[in-house]
Design a protein around this motif. Structure first.
Motif, PDB file in Angstrom:
ATOM      1  N   THR A  19      -1.008  -5.433  18.289  1.00  0.00           N
ATOM      2  CA  THR A  19      -1.307  -6.795  17.869  1.00  0.00           C
ATOM      3  C   THR A  19      -0.621  -7.068  16.534  1.00  0.00           C
ATOM      4  OG1 THR A  19      -3.294  -6.142  16.682  1.00  0.00           O
ATOM      5  CG2 THR A  19      -3.566  -6.706  19.021  1.00  0.00           C
ATOM      6  N   VAL A  20      -0.644  -8.314  16.111  1.00  0.00           N
ATOM      7  CA  VAL A  20      -0.031  -8.689  14.836  1.00  0.00           C
ATOM      8  C   VAL A  20      -0.751  -7.985  13.695  1.00  0.00           C
ATOM      9  CG1 VAL A  20       0.457 -10.644  13.314  1.00  0.00           C
ATOM     10  CG2 VAL A  20       0.710 -10.903  15.777  1.00  0.00           C
ATOM     11  N   GLN A  21      -2.042  -7.878  13.797  1.00  0.00           N
ATOM     12  CA  GLN A  21      -2.827  -7.213  12.748  1.00  0.00           C
ATOM     13  C   GLN A  21      -2.452  -5.723  12.673  1.00  0.00           C
ATOM     14  OE1 GLN A  21      -7.032  -7.399  13.339  1.00  0.00           O
ATOM     15  NE2 GLN A  21      -7.525  -6.409  11.385  1.00  0.00           N
ATOM     16  N   LYS A  27       3.122  -1.915   8.538  1.00  0.00           N
ATOM     17  CA  LYS A  27       3.997  -2.339   7.437  1.00  0.00           C
ATOM     18  C   LYS A  27       3.384  -1.958   6.097  1.00  0.00           C
ATOM     19  CE  LYS A  27       6.120  -6.179   9.863  1.00  0.00           C
ATOM     20  NZ  LYS A  27       6.226  -7.638   9.974  1.00  0.00           N
ATOM     21  N   THR A  28       2.072  -2.132   5.997  1.00  0.00           N
ATOM     22  CA  THR A  28       1.386  -1.778   4.748  1.00  0.00           C
ATOM     23  C   THR A  28       1.461  -0.267   4.513  1.00  0.00           C
ATOM     24  OG1 THR A  28      -0.129  -3.626   5.084  1.00  0.00           O
ATOM     25  CG2 THR A  28      -0.802  -1.948   3.497  1.00  0.00           C
ATOM     26  N   TYR A  29       1.230   0.510   5.545  1.00  0.00           N
ATOM     27  CA  TYR A  29       1.253   1.971   5.415  1.00  0.00           C
ATOM     28  C   TYR A  29       2.645   2.458   5.004  1.00  0.00           C
ATOM     29  CZ  TYR A  29       1.229   6.913   6.620  1.00  0.00           C
ATOM     30  OH  TYR A  29       1.355   8.282   6.578  1.00  0.00           O
ATOM     31  N   SER A  31       4.968   0.868   3.467  1.00  0.00           N
ATOM     32  CA  SER A  31       5.431   0.367   2.175  1.00  0.00           C
ATOM     33  C   SER A  31       4.897   1.214   1.024  1.00  0.00           C
ATOM     34  CB  SER A  31       5.025  -1.098   1.995  1.00  0.00           C
ATOM     35  OG  SER A  31       3.622  -1.204   1.924  1.00  0.00           O
ATOM     36  N   GLN A  32       3.967   2.137   1.310  1.00  0.00           N
ATOM     37  CA  GLN A  32       3.426   3.045   0.288  1.00  0.00           C
ATOM     38  C   GLN A  32       4.430   4.156   0.000  1.00  0.00           C
ATOM     39  OE1 GLN A  32      -0.303   4.688   1.533  1.00  0.00           O
ATOM     40  NE2 GLN A  32      -0.996   2.735   2.404  1.00  0.00           N
ATOM     41  N   ASP A  33       4.158   4.881  -1.074  1.00  0.00           N
ATOM     42  CA  ASP A  33       5.023   6.005  -1.421  1.00  0.00           C
ATOM     43  C   ASP A  33       4.616   7.276  -0.690  1.00  0.00           C
ATOM     44  OD1 ASP A  33       6.591   4.522  -3.093  1.00  0.00           O
ATOM     45  OD2 ASP A  33       5.395   4.950  -4.880  1.00  0.00           O
ATOM     46  N   ASN A  34       3.331   7.429  -0.409  1.00  0.00           N
ATOM     47  CA  ASN A  34       2.878   8.662   0.230  1.00  0.00           C
ATOM     48  C   ASN A  34       2.760   8.471   1.749  1.00  0.00           C
ATOM     49  OD1 ASN A  34       0.743   6.947   0.058  1.00  0.00           O
ATOM     50  ND2 ASN A  34      -0.759   8.479  -0.580  1.00  0.00           N
ATOM     51  N   VAL A  35       3.868   8.714   2.454  1.00  0.00           N
ATOM     52  CA  VAL A  35       3.931   8.633   3.910  1.00  0.00           C
ATOM     53  C   VAL A  35       4.051  10.061   4.422  1.00  0.00           C
ATOM     54  CG1 VAL A  35       5.291   7.783   5.853  1.00  0.00           C
ATOM     55  CG2 VAL A  35       5.038   6.382   3.814  1.00  0.00           C
ATOM     56  N   ALA A  36       3.390  10.343   5.520  1.00  0.00           N
ATOM     57  CA  ALA A  36       3.429  11.686   6.097  1.00  0.00           C
ATOM     58  C   ALA A  36       4.878  12.082   6.364  1.00  0.00           C
ATOM     59  CB  ALA A  36       2.625  11.720   7.381  1.00  0.00           C
ATOM     60  N   PRO A  37       5.205  13.372   6.125  1.00  0.00           N
ATOM     61  CA  PRO A  37       6.603  13.790   6.259  1.00  0.00           C
ATOM     62  C   PRO A  37       7.181  13.603   7.658  1.00  0.00           C
ATOM     63  CG  PRO A  37       5.268  15.556   5.284  1.00  0.00           C
ATOM     64  CD  PRO A  37       4.348  14.434   5.626  1.00  0.00           C
ATOM     65  N   HIS A  38       6.398  13.779   8.705  1.00  0.00           N
ATOM     66  CA  HIS A  38       6.949  13.603  10.049  1.00  0.00           C
ATOM     67  C   HIS A  38       7.086  12.122  10.445  1.00  0.00           C
ATOM     68  CE1 HIS A  38       2.624  13.360  10.807  1.00  0.00           C
ATOM     69  NE2 HIS A  38       2.909  12.808  11.996  1.00  0.00           N
ATOM     70  N   LEU A  39       6.562  11.221   9.617  1.00  0.00           N
ATOM     71  CA  LEU A  39       6.693   9.772   9.871  1.00  0.00           C
ATOM     72  C   LEU A  39       7.699   9.109   8.923  1.00  0.00           C
ATOM     73  CD1 LEU A  39       2.930   8.825  10.399  1.00  0.00           C
ATOM     74  CD2 LEU A  39       4.664   9.240  12.132  1.00  0.00           C
ATOM     75  N   GLN A  40       8.353   9.920   8.085  1.00  0.00           N
ATOM     76  CA  GLN A  40       9.312   9.376   7.112  1.00  0.00           C
ATOM     77  C   GLN A  40      10.470   8.646   7.813  1.00  0.00           C
ATOM     78  OE1 GLN A  40       9.662   9.167   3.791  1.00  0.00           O
ATOM     79  NE2 GLN A  40       7.625  10.021   3.411  1.00  0.00           N
ATOM     80  N   PHE A  49      12.337  -4.475   7.861  1.00  0.00           N
ATOM     81  CA  PHE A  49      11.666  -5.682   8.359  1.00  0.00           C
ATOM     82  C   PHE A  49      11.020  -6.450   7.219  1.00  0.00           C
ATOM     83  CE2 PHE A  49      11.038  -3.348  12.618  1.00  0.00           C
ATOM     84  CZ  PHE A  49      12.256  -3.807  13.080  1.00  0.00           C
ATOM     85  N   THR A  50      10.449  -5.749   6.272  1.00  0.00           N
ATOM     86  CA  THR A  50       9.812  -6.403   5.118  1.00  0.00           C
ATOM     87  C   THR A  50      10.866  -7.095   4.266  1.00  0.00           C
ATOM     88  OG1 THR A  50       8.128  -4.682   5.128  1.00  0.00           O
ATOM     89  CG2 THR A  50       8.274  -6.032   3.153  1.00  0.00           C
TER      90      THR A  50
END
Length: 140
Positions: A19-21, A27-29, A31-40, A49-50
């Protein structure tokens, strides 16, 4: 945010069922600095996109005026069609008028000949009367 939840949202995103939500959460996740390494590997995509949303085109685009050849061609076609129809009807009317004039002339000639013949009928009636007088006097 829970890592399992983000992985589920990514799956839904690539299956086009998010969904859009849920897309906004992704997008919010990312845009953070701490993203899981396997999702980098997904971070640049969502960052793009942002960034793309904030871009605006500011150059002037020169617009060339459209040439209305098609409009004038259609006007000329209508004019030619109308003129040809008018000329065709005019020729037909002229032929009818000529036929009527020929008919009138033929009828006047017939009339003249009938009138000439009618004047000779008077001579015939006199001849008949005289002949009748002769035969009546001989028979008596």
């Amino acid at each position: 945010m829970e890592l399992a939840n983000i992985e589920n949202l990514i799956e839904k995103y690539f299956e086009a069922t998010a969904t859009v939500q849920e897309e906004q959460e992704l997008k919010t996740y990312f845009s953070q600095d701490n993203v899981a390494p396997h999702l980098q590997e997904y971070k640049p995509m969502f960052q793009y996109f942002t960034d793309l949303k904030s871009e605006k085109f500011t150059r002037n685009v020169p617009l060339k005026p459209r040439k209305n050849y098609l409009k004038w061609i259609s006007v000329a076609a209508v004019f030619v069609l109308t003129t040809s129809l008018f000329i065709n009807e005019w020729k037909k009317q002229r032929e009818v008028d000529e036929a009527i004039a020929d008919f009138k002339m033929a009828m006047s000639l017939v009339s003249e000949n009938l009138n000439t013949g009618a004047s000779h009928i008077n001579y015939l009636s006199e001849f008949e009367e005289t002949t009748n007088k002769i035969f009546i006097t001989r028979n008596n």
